[in-house]
Design a protein around this motif. Sequence first.
Motif, mmCIF file in Angstrom:
data_model
loop_
_atom_site.group_PDB
_atom_site.id
_atom_site.type_symbol
_atom_site.label_atom_id
_atom_site.label_comp_id
_atom_site.label_asym_id
_atom_site.label_seq_id
_atom_site.Cartn_x
_atom_site.Cartn_y
_atom_site.Cartn_z
ATOM 1 N N THR A 223 1.573 -2.022 5.115
ATOM 2 C CA THR A 223 2.361 -2.092 3.887
ATOM 3 C C THR A 223 2.216 -0.824 3.038
ATOM 4 O O THR A 223 3.229 -0.293 2.551
ATOM 5 C CB THR A 223 1.998 -3.347 3.075
ATOM 6 N N TYR A 227 5.273 1.557 1.959
ATOM 7 C CA TYR A 227 5.478 1.931 0.553
ATOM 8 C C TYR A 227 5.633 3.440 0.416
ATOM 9 O O TYR A 227 6.560 3.932 -0.238
ATOM 10 C CB TYR A 227 4.296 1.432 -0.272
ATOM 11 N N GLU A 228 4.725 4.186 1.048
ATOM 12 C CA GLU A 228 4.749 5.648 0.933
ATOM 13 C C GLU A 228 6.013 6.240 1.552
ATOM 14 O O GLU A 228 6.625 7.160 0.986
ATOM 15 C CB GLU A 228 3.503 6.237 1.595
ATOM 16 N N ARG A 231 8.937 5.435 -0.704
ATOM 17 C CA ARG A 231 8.837 6.269 -1.916
ATOM 18 C C ARG A 231 9.305 7.692 -1.630
ATOM 19 O O ARG A 231 10.104 8.264 -2.388
ATOM 20 C CB ARG A 231 7.389 6.280 -2.389
ATOM 21 N N LEU A 236 12.410 3.106 -2.532
ATOM 22 C CA LEU A 236 11.628 1.998 -3.071
ATOM 23 C C LEU A 236 12.530 1.105 -3.907
ATOM 24 O O LEU A 236 13.305 1.581 -4.733
ATOM 25 C CB LEU A 236 10.493 2.529 -3.954
ATOM 26 N N THR A 250 -0.742 -1.885 -1.858
ATOM 27 C CA THR A 250 0.056 -3.103 -1.697
ATOM 28 C C THR A 250 0.063 -3.911 -2.979
ATOM 29 O O THR A 250 1.129 -4.335 -3.460
ATOM 30 C CB THR A 250 -0.499 -3.953 -0.543
ATOM 31 N N GLY A 253 2.160 -2.302 -5.551
ATOM 32 C CA GLY A 253 3.579 -2.506 -5.277
ATOM 33 C C GLY A 253 4.040 -3.898 -5.662
ATOM 34 O O GLY A 253 5.153 -4.082 -6.183
ATOM 35 N N GLU A 256 4.372 -3.984 -9.475
ATOM 36 C CA GLU A 256 5.526 -3.267 -10.020
ATOM 37 C C GLU A 256 6.851 -3.796 -9.494
ATOM 38 O O GLU A 256 7.919 -3.377 -9.940
ATOM 39 C CB GLU A 256 5.409 -1.772 -9.733
ATOM 40 N N THR A 258 8.029 -3.600 -6.268
ATOM 41 C CA THR A 258 8.593 -2.926 -5.097
ATOM 42 C C THR A 258 8.122 -3.561 -3.783
ATOM 43 O O THR A 258 8.675 -3.268 -2.727
ATOM 44 C CB THR A 258 8.221 -1.435 -5.110
ATOM 45 N N VAL A 259 7.105 -4.403 -3.855
ATOM 46 C CA VAL A 259 6.683 -5.245 -2.728
ATOM 47 C C VAL A 259 6.895 -6.681 -3.178
ATOM 48 O O VAL A 259 6.407 -7.091 -4.241
ATOM 49 C CB VAL A 259 5.204 -5.001 -2.357
#
Length: 320
Positions: A223, A227-228, A231, A236, A250, A253, A256, A258-259
Amino acid sequence: MKFVIRNASIAAAALALGLSASAIARADDKPTLAFVVNGASDFWKAAEAGVKKAQGELPDYNLELKYPEQSSVAIQQRLMDDLVTAGVKAIMVSAVDPKTSTDGLNKIASETALFTTDSDAPQTKRVAYIGSSNVDAGKQAAEIAKKAMPDGGKCLGFVGLLGADNAKERIQGMKDGLAGTKIELVDVRGDDIDQARAKKNVEDALVASPDVTCMVGFYSYNTPRIYEALRDAGKLGQITVVGFDDDPITLGGVKEGTVAATVVQQPFEWAYQGMKLMAAYLKGDKSGVPADGLIIIPTKIIGKDDVDAYAASLKAMSGN
């Protein structure tokens, strides 16, 4: 073969085999119990804390957590062979690839008490498995996806070891959980616990599979690499991300948004309870081993509103 090192010449020979001086010294001292992981990952830091807590309650034993040099069946087997040679009395292992390791694991089981964790090897002579129900964890991942994508979509998964039972069971559990919906897990890419390759897999997928609307990180570091990569590509929030485990990236994310959410396991408990179980077993107390040999530590979903409380509990477990 088990033996005790009793003089300098034998100790020197053992050192030539790659055994540590501390392991040699302990052969005449307290019995040692070892927790052998499947590869280098921050995921196992919680297990280290679990071993440390168990050590405080088991002063008559030496407890160790061991990392193989790399995630390889042969290297993990050699590590366990060395531990047995050094006189370790019980080993708990997250096998790299249980299906291809039956003979090797049975060899260890014939020489010391063998337990499994994280990825079971039920076809072997292991005493018991302590860990997650990976099928149930996969079903929880499906619940995250269904909540985040009510109109359906295509998911692509990423995992370290495609041949490991924990990977296979999580994937199957997610597929079962998605059955009858408009969401499909179309493929899963493996990386052999190579973090650079894990990120590259995501980057390649963004180019090759532009119709994918969801990505699933089945191992703890997958994960963060998703994410990276998202991004860096400026995507994202455009692709639903379903996580596993509690890497800080994770959890950040999830907080915020985004996950979507993450399915967390309890490696602290695997190690803590596992070490105590092995110690009791060696003393002849087998009451902690159920008839089916399975000790399931539940997984749970951590969403945006759960992150702060969960992070605080992790901090408390680590003693910080």
